[in-house]
Scaffold this active site. Sequence first.
Site, short mmCIF file in Angstrom:
data_model
loop_
_atom_site.label_atom_id
_atom_site.label_comp_id
_atom_site.label_asym_id
_atom_site.label_seq_id
_atom_site.Cartn_x
_atom_site.Cartn_y
_atom_site.Cartn_z
N LYS A 38 0.85 -1.19 0.00
CA LYS A 38 0.00 0.00 0.00
C LYS A 38 0.89 1.24 0.00
O LYS A 38 1.79 1.38 0.84
CB LYS A 38 -0.91 0.04 1.23
CG LYS A 38 -1.90 1.21 1.20
CD LYS A 38 -2.46 1.50 2.58
CE LYS A 38 -1.47 2.31 3.41
NZ LYS A 38 -2.04 2.92 4.62
N ASP A 65 -3.64 4.21 -2.00
CA ASP A 65 -4.71 4.57 -1.08
C ASP A 65 -4.90 6.10 -1.04
O ASP A 65 -4.31 6.78 -0.21
CB ASP A 65 -4.38 4.04 0.31
CG ASP A 65 -5.54 4.19 1.28
OD1 ASP A 65 -6.68 4.42 0.83
OD2 ASP A 65 -5.29 4.08 2.50
N LYS A 67 -8.14 7.76 -1.08
CA LYS A 67 -9.37 8.19 -0.40
C LYS A 67 -9.94 9.47 -1.05
O LYS A 67 -10.21 10.47 -0.39
CB LYS A 67 -9.12 8.43 1.09
CG LYS A 67 -8.67 7.18 1.85
CD LYS A 67 -8.54 7.47 3.34
CE LYS A 67 -8.14 6.23 4.12
NZ LYS A 67 -6.71 5.86 3.87
N ASP A 70 -14.30 14.46 -3.83
CA ASP A 70 -14.36 15.77 -4.47
C ASP A 70 -15.54 15.77 -5.44
O ASP A 70 -16.30 14.81 -5.50
CB ASP A 70 -13.04 16.07 -5.21
CG ASP A 70 -12.70 17.56 -5.19
OD1 ASP A 70 -13.59 18.36 -5.53
OD2 ASP A 70 -11.55 17.90 -4.86
N THR A 120 -11.48 2.91 10.23
CA THR A 120 -11.38 2.00 11.37
C THR A 120 -10.93 2.67 12.66
O THR A 120 -10.91 2.01 13.70
CB THR A 120 -10.43 0.82 11.04
OG1 THR A 120 -9.19 1.33 10.56
CG2 THR A 120 -11.04 -0.09 10.00
N ARG A 211 2.23 -1.06 10.88
CA ARG A 211 3.07 -0.96 12.06
C ARG A 211 3.52 -2.30 12.64
O ARG A 211 4.69 -2.42 13.04
CB ARG A 211 2.38 -0.09 13.12
CG ARG A 211 2.50 1.39 12.80
CD ARG A 211 1.66 2.27 13.71
NE ARG A 211 0.27 2.30 13.28
CZ ARG A 211 -0.65 3.15 13.75
NH1 ARG A 211 -0.30 4.05 14.67
NH2 ARG A 211 -1.88 3.14 13.30
#
Length: 236
Positions: A38, A65, A67, A70, A120, A211
């Site tokens: 990603k 990614d 997102k 608009d 999330t 992470r």
Amino acid sequence: MTSIIPPRDRLIVGLDVPTIDEARALVKTLGGTVSFYKVGMQQVFAGGLGLAQELVDQGKQVFLDMKLLDIPNTVSKAIENIAELGVTFTTVHAYDHVMMAAVEARGSSDLQILGVTVLTNMDDGDLARMGIGMTAGELVLTRAKTALSLKMDGVIASAQEAAAIHAVVGNSLKIVTPGIRLAGGDAQDQKRVMTPTLAISAGSDYLVVARPIIHADDPQRAAALIIEEIESAVET
């Protein structure tokens, strides 16, 4: 749908590190263990579109990614350019006009578009403070149904909603799940989290993990263990 995705391809490693050089180093460390990455906003604003192209050229799958949210014309033009990169996935927020514009703009390309349902790191209380009169689960299902009707390829959703999504749309949408944490791990800034095993068992098709791999003493080993966990969950 889930049975035809190889376990290794179900893991999407988020390159959520400060610089392109650090991202390249992580990819090198992970080697052939990881096939899907990603590239998110942090990397895009550090030159990540070039990195995405590099990864595609190396035979990796890429989830860009973005997102997007608009007016339809702006979303359309952005999707047209993203489609030229050869990435596998990109994201738009799951609003009707945004999804409709994105699906139309990708044309005959292989770009798959995912609708972001509810982030999330948000829960029912966060939605209430925003004036949204639905629970997170209700809103996710509403947006998943709309995504299906507009011929989207999938949705971004917590594993907590995966089974419910499958119950209403079957296997017609891919479910890509961030907020994955290892058993006993710190949820950090996420709220609707789940382990790899539970997420796959609940019906998530792809898991986005950053992470727990980036900060591991041995990132390649950490990625390999997650893939093994995914494989075991698929087989059960």
